[in-house]
Design an enzyme around this catalytic site. Structure first.
Site, short mmCIF file in Angstrom:
data_model
loop_
_atom_site.label_atom_id
_atom_site.label_comp_id
_atom_site.label_asym_id
_atom_site.label_seq_id
_atom_site.Cartn_x
_atom_site.Cartn_y
_atom_site.Cartn_z
N HIS A 106 -8.58 30.03 -12.30
CA HIS A 106 -8.72 28.65 -11.81
C HIS A 106 -10.04 28.48 -11.08
CE1 HIS A 106 -4.74 27.23 -12.70
NE2 HIS A 106 -4.11 28.04 -11.88
N HIS B 248 -4.99 35.22 -12.24
CA HIS B 248 -4.62 33.83 -12.50
C HIS B 248 -5.42 32.88 -11.59
CE1 HIS B 248 -1.45 30.72 -13.55
NE2 HIS B 248 -2.03 30.16 -12.51
N GLU B 249 -5.39 33.19 -10.29
CA GLU B 249 -6.11 32.32 -9.35
C GLU B 249 -7.62 32.40 -9.57
OE1 GLU B 249 -4.59 30.11 -7.70
OE2 GLU B 249 -2.64 30.96 -8.20
N GLY C 164 0.83 -1.19 0.00
CA GLY C 164 0.00 0.00 0.00
C GLY C 164 0.86 1.24 0.00
N PRO D 236 2.79 4.72 0.94
CA PRO D 236 3.54 5.05 2.15
C PRO D 236 2.67 5.74 3.18
CG PRO D 236 4.55 6.03 0.18
CD PRO D 236 3.30 5.39 -0.26
N GLY D 237 2.94 5.47 4.44
CA GLY D 237 2.26 6.17 5.51
C GLY D 237 0.89 5.62 5.87
N THR D 238 0.52 4.47 5.27
CA THR D 238 -0.80 3.93 5.60
C THR D 238 -0.77 3.05 6.84
OG1 THR D 238 -0.33 2.32 3.88
CG2 THR D 238 -1.91 4.03 3.35
N LYS E 95 1.68 0.31 7.53
CA LYS E 95 2.17 -1.06 7.40
C LYS E 95 3.20 -1.40 8.48
CE LYS E 95 3.48 -0.17 3.25
NZ LYS E 95 2.99 1.22 3.18
P1 ADP Z 1 4.13 2.71 6.24
O1 ADP Z 1 2.88 2.12 5.70
O2 ADP Z 1 4.78 3.59 5.21
O3 ADP Z 1 5.05 1.71 6.84
P2 ADP Z 1 4.02 3.68 8.92
O4 ADP Z 1 3.47 2.47 9.56
O5 ADP Z 1 5.48 3.88 9.07
O6 ADP Z 1 3.65 3.70 7.37
O7 ADP Z 1 3.21 4.94 9.43
C1 ADP Z 1 3.84 6.09 9.91
C2 ADP Z 1 3.10 6.64 11.10
O8 ADP Z 1 1.82 7.10 10.73
C3 ADP Z 1 2.87 5.60 12.16
O9 ADP Z 1 3.94 5.54 13.05
C4 ADP Z 1 1.60 6.08 12.83
O10 ADP Z 1 1.90 6.99 13.86
C5 ADP Z 1 0.86 6.79 11.74
N1 ADP Z 1 -0.16 5.91 11.16
C6 ADP Z 1 -0.16 5.41 9.91
N2 ADP Z 1 -1.25 4.66 9.69
C7 ADP Z 1 -1.95 4.65 10.84
C8 ADP Z 1 -3.16 4.01 11.24
N3 ADP Z 1 -3.86 3.25 10.41
N4 ADP Z 1 -3.56 4.21 12.50
C9 ADP Z 1 -2.86 4.99 13.34
N5 ADP Z 1 -1.72 5.60 13.03
C10 ADP Z 1 -1.25 5.45 11.78
ZN ZN Z 2 -2.09 28.24 -11.82
#
Ligand code: ADP
Ligand code: ZN
Ligand code: MG
Length: 642
Positions: free
Chosen positions: A430, A426-427, A204, A206-208, A210
């Site tokens: 848009h 411009h804005e 998935g 990044p940041g979800t 995992k």
């Molecule tokens: P990745 O999917 O890239 O490994 P991470 O697990 O490192 O992402 O997520 C980074 C941070 O974002 C986590 O340490 C957490 O604090 C926050 N985070 C991400 N997803 C969740 C979630 N589903 N619930 C709670 N916190 C989350």
């Molecule tokens: Zn523009």
């Protein structure tokens, strides 16, 4: 090896320590030099005389035609010689020694030069391997290269991560819990003949969450948990990766049931022999092969489960994904509305939130944000509240933090009145097109305060999460993005560099419409372009040059149609454009209600505000950032978007 090295060192050094050669000269020649007063010093051992001439002299050995220059000499004194050598030497004041002339250098010196370099080298080697092994906590001196550096998760020490810290991804959590459950009570499953999957692959964006999920598993599993990032297998020394994999699996099997977690698997798991891996990635391939071998070696009864995470499952080697290896694949998607709310709740647990704060509203205004973004949002809001001296984090802290994250930090840039007017038009271009185009996302904010790279921003976001896009919507996006340039042309009859990032967005969307989503008649419903970011470096994507040209001309056609549309819309709504721009010049920032009022469009009438029925469930279209932030960027501008 050490012995050979030492011996070699010794031989070389004794060669250097040895005194220079002496040339044998005849006794007669020696005598002639004594008489010529050219002898500096002699040393005699029995009948052998060794010494040094004051000046180099030419000496021609008997039976030889070539003469040589001699300074250090050796000669034999015949026993029948009956000259008065000693007194003639004394007369010339030549020192006469009787000790062996070429005494060896003192023993400590010999040892130092003989063994020193080798000892230094070995010491350096030990030091390096110590340092490298340091993180893993020791190990043998030379053998530690092949040791895995996986960290055994220690439950005690520091707050544990549990499933309560993970929110908004229930389905995924459930899949993973099942594995944990199996490891705890294998008999329950074995009785029914069920086999535990060998591996679970979390994929998935990044940041979800995992990595977070894996940490939670470690905290809850109550079995040994080995965690390693795939890049840690790879070392400059070939073959180390594979032996680390072997070592890791051996350790895990020894303490089974256990879990191995490999983070960022794509670092080694890329398809073998693909275009991206050209250029000798043997080490990565060997490591990957070793992982495959180890996973095949499981009979299932060892109770070792491999958990892996990747941001890019599409680049993984198909062999990794076949059943019997990572046979359970779980997609971790960005959270939906309820999920975002739940994540906000998790991250505001330790934050004093004022009673009036509307977490539902914040969740609704953050479509497309992932867990890591939301965590960041809460933190920014708390920082802002602290700076403003609030005792609790209030709603406006959250909205201002969100604005800062989405639109960028305000930059203290002074624009000339001219530039300001241009930016305002411009804005407004848009924004007005965003309001007028059917199906476009409602305009939430317009600003001509310079932020980040941009001179101004128009921010649009959908009323509800979107999962797919219609051709009409995408054309609307293109028209809206071209609105800035179109307004400049309509009003000033000229153009600026400010539209660069707009044009990037435009070409990106149009190319994908033609090449990937089958939205042009001439190309038809086929994909002829690789997904964004996976273009082959040599253009070897199996597309005929004629098709390529056709794609280009179709892209051009779409963009030109949209630009004409944008120009004519703005021309026919010129009074609204002017009133919006003038209002913007006065206040610099307009929020949703003010913007629609200034343009004389009521939000409920605006075609964009109606709920649009698009087929839910299809994957979010890649490459289309959401929410939309079109901007008047400086020359190297980047659109602010989540
Ligand atoms: P990745 O999917 O890239 O490994 P991470 O697990 O490192 O992402 O997520 C980074 C941070 O974002 C986590 O340490 C957490 O604090 C926050 N985070 C991400 N997803 C969740 C979630 N589903 N619930 C709670 N916190 C989350
Ligand atoms: Zn523009
Ligand atoms: Mg991660």
């Amino acid at each position: 090896m050490l012995v050979v090295l030492l011996a070699l060192n010794w031989i070389i050094s004794s060669f250097f320590l040895a005194p220079p050669e002496r040339s044998p000269v005849s006794y007669t020649f020696f005598l002639s030099q004594v008489q010529g007063n050219n002898v500096a010093e002699i040393t005699s051992t029995a009948d052998t005389i060794e010494g040094q001439f004051k000046k180099e002299v030419a000496y021609t050995p008997t039976g030889d035609t070539k003469s040589e220059q001699v300074e250090r000499f050796t000669t034999q004194r015949p026993s029948f010689a009956d000259d008065d050598l000693f007194s003639s030497l004394q007369a010339d004041n030549v020192p006469v020694n009787a000790n062996p002339p070429d005494a060896p250098a003192p023993i400590w010196q010999q040892l130092l030069i003989g063994f020193g370099p080798t000892i230094l080298l070995v010491a350096l080697f030990i030091w390096i391997s110590r340092r490298m092994a340091g993180a893993a906590g020791g190990g043998g001196v030379l053998g530690s290269f092949g040791k895995s550096r996986a960290k055994l998760y220690q439950p005690e020490g520091g707050p544990r991560t549990t499933f309560a810290d993970v929110a908004g991804i229930q389905e995924v959590e459930q899949e993973v819990t099942e594995i944990v459950d199996f490891l705890r009570e294998p008999d329950k499953y074995r009785k029914l003949g069920a086999q535990i999957p060998h591996g679970v692959l979390l994929s998935g964006p990044p940041g979800t969450g995992k990595t977070l999920l894996a940490r939670a598993v470690a905290g809850e599993a109550q079995v040994p948990f080995f965690s390693i990032s795939a890049s840690e297998f790879i070392e400059a020394i070939v073959g180390v990766g594979a032996s680390r994999v072997r070592d890791l699996f051996d350790q895990a099997k020894k303490v089974a049931p256990s879990i191995i977690f490999i983070d960022e698997l794509d670092a080694i798991g890329r398809a073998r022999g693909s275009a991206q891996s050209l250029g000798g990635n043997d080490e990565r391939e060997q490591t990957l092969n070793q992982i495959l071998t180890e996973m095949d070696g499981f009979t299932g009864s060892e109770g070792v489960v491999v958990l892996a995470a990747t941001n890019r499952s599409e680049v993984l080697d198909p062999a990794l994904l076949r059943p019997g290896r990572f046979d359970r694949r779980v997609v971790v998607s960005p959270p939906d509305l309820a999920g975002r709310h739940a994540i906000l709740v998790v991250h505001t647990r330790g934050v004093p939130v004022a009673p009036g704060v509307d977490l539902d509203g914040i969740a609704a205004s953050t479509p497309g944000m992932v867990g890591a973004d939301l965590k960041n949002l809460v933190n920014e809001a708390a920082l802002l509240a602290a700076r403003r001296g609030h005792s609790q984090v209030q709603n406006n802290d959250f909205t201002d933090a969100l604005e800062k994250i989405v639109l960028g930090t305000v930059r203290g840039l002074m624009l000339t009145p001219d530039e300001k007017e241009r930016t305002a038009f411009h804005e407004s271009g848009h924004a007005l097109l965003g309001m007028l185009t059917p199906g476009a996302d409602p305009v939430r904010k317009i600003s001509i305060i310079p932020r980040g790279q941009a001179l101004g921003v128009t921010f649009q976001s959908p009323s509800s999460d979107r999962y797919g896009y219609s051709a009409i919507y995408l054309r609307g996006r293109i028209i809206g993005a071209l609105g800035g340039r179109a307004a400049e042309e309509v009003v000033f009859g000229d153009m600026t560099t400010g539209a660069e990032s707009d044009l990037d967005q435009v070409s990106n969307i149009a190319r994908q419409m033609v090449g990937r989503w089958g939205m042009s008649d001439a190309i038809g419903p086929v994909t002829v372009l690789p997904p964004p970011g996976q273009e082959s470096p040599f253009g070897l994507d199996g597309v005929a040059p004629a098709t390529r040209e056709l794609v280009d001309s179709e892209v051009r056609k779409i963009v030109e149609e949209c630009y004409t549309e944008a120009l004519s819309l703005l021309r026919s709504h010129r009074p609204q454009l002017d009133s919006l721009a003038h209002r913007l010049l006065q206040t610099e920032t307009l929020d949703e209600a003010d913007a629609y009022a200034a343009a004389g469009i009521s939000p409920s009438e605006a075609p964009g505000a109606v709920a649009r029925g698009e087929a839910p469930g299809s994957a979010p279209a890649p490459g289309i950032p959401h929410p939309v932030a079109t901007d008047a960027a400086s020359a190297n501008g980047v659109a602010a978007s989540s």
